[in-house]
Design an enzyme around this catalytic site. Sequence first.
Site, PDB file in Angstrom:
ATOM      1  NE  ARG A  28      -4.120  -1.410   2.338  1.00  0.00           N
ATOM      2  CZ  ARG A  28      -4.425  -1.800   3.562  1.00  0.00           C
ATOM      3  NH1 ARG A  28      -3.998  -1.126   4.604  1.00  0.00           N
ATOM      4  NH2 ARG A  28      -5.160  -2.857   3.762  1.00  0.00           N
ATOM      5  NE  ARG A  32      -7.400   5.078   2.556  1.00  0.00           N
ATOM      6  CZ  ARG A  32      -8.293   4.307   3.160  1.00  0.00           C
ATOM      7  NH1 ARG A  32      -9.480   4.803   3.474  1.00  0.00           N
ATOM      8  NH2 ARG A  32      -8.013   3.063   3.451  1.00  0.00           N
ATOM      9  NE  ARG A  41      -9.420  10.424  -0.847  1.00  0.00           N
ATOM     10  CZ  ARG A  41      -9.148  10.179   0.421  1.00  0.00           C
ATOM     11  NH1 ARG A  41      -8.986   8.938   0.841  1.00  0.00           N
ATOM     12  NH2 ARG A  41      -9.014  11.160   1.289  1.00  0.00           N
ATOM     13  CG  ASP A  78      -9.677  -3.632  -4.928  1.00  0.00           C
ATOM     14  OD1 ASP A  78      -9.421  -2.966  -3.902  1.00  0.00           O
ATOM     15  OD2 ASP A  78     -10.409  -4.632  -4.924  1.00  0.00           O
ATOM     16  CE1 TYR A 155     -13.513  -7.337   0.799  1.00  0.00           C
ATOM     17  CE2 TYR A 155     -11.674  -8.690   0.074  1.00  0.00           C
ATOM     18  CZ  TYR A 155     -12.159  -7.612   0.786  1.00  0.00           C
ATOM     19  OH  TYR A 155     -11.293  -6.811   1.488  1.00  0.00           O
TER      20      TYR A 155
END
Length: 354
Positions: A28, A32, A41, A78, A155
């Site tokens: 990652r 963010r 974003r 993703d 998921y």
Amino acid sequence: MTDSTQIPYLLRAARGEALDRPPVWMMRQAGRYMKAYRDLREKYPSFRERSEKTDIAVEISLQPFRAFKPDGVILFSDILTPLPGIGIDFDIVESKGPIIDPPIRSQSQIDQLRPIEPEESFPFIKEILQTLRREVGNEAAVLGFVGAPWTLAAYAIEGKSSKDYRIIKSMAFSEPALLHQFLSKLADAIAAYACYQIESGAQVVQLFDSWAGQLSPQDYEIFALPYQKQVFDRVKARHPETPLILYINGSAGILERMAKSGADLISVDWTVDMGEARNRIGRDLGVQGNIDPGILFGSKELIRDRILDTIRKAGNRGHILNLGHGVLQKTPEENVAYFFETAKQADKLLTVSV
């Protein structure tokens, strides 16, 4: 014969070459915690737009490369990206995560799933990876990644993130034949998708089985390990030279079993000592990791000491320095920079500290 110094440093480590210091990247590493990402974003609020539009995904992938010069640049994407290619659509909602509606819970839904055609479904993946290879040259290895069958099934069956995995475990223990069918179909699709990434320019591929650590060791061997192996075996049959990494969060209890998956390197989280991990999985396999991401909120001295401790325990062959999980939100960017700077000077620092 290619001079090994012209091969990206991370690729040399992944192939087992003894090196003065380990290559370093972060899971990652684009995300963010970086102001550049948060600004972008704001302009493109949809995650799927950010990850599926070539120019935006390339820009995000390169943000940490430009800022920190890691030895690995990972595709910004993703793990759910391949699902629409087999007939399972999804959305990613900010602060909620992935949503799959309707979730996959019946024989008829599994029967309707189609074989994956990556070239048709994900042309942007090839464009992104090819562009990244051109942009970074030999300065870094380009990493691809895929989700593992158990995690993607979780998921798809839960329909969203879960705390207790009740619905998929209910299927596992009451309708195991149904789940096994689904897992096998997912494994075929994931293997084809991983091969497509390699053929598009990925030099290393990491398989994330993020939720397999929620299984007991016995059930890991039934519902996760065989399908990890199915993916790795199929990829290796087509691309035997491409290093493959397996990562599971919360994996301290199943490390030895992970070593049977067919992966070339095991990515270790921070719940196990790196020296113990080396002993448990054997020296023939490479390791990746395993700094606690929370350390990056600590002092520079602490960051340095933990890096050097991990490197000493991992040894100088077959180790890729990384966090034991992804970079946390609000991690100070200057500490991320210090992490990379220290890792790249590790050979000198180890000499001084001995």
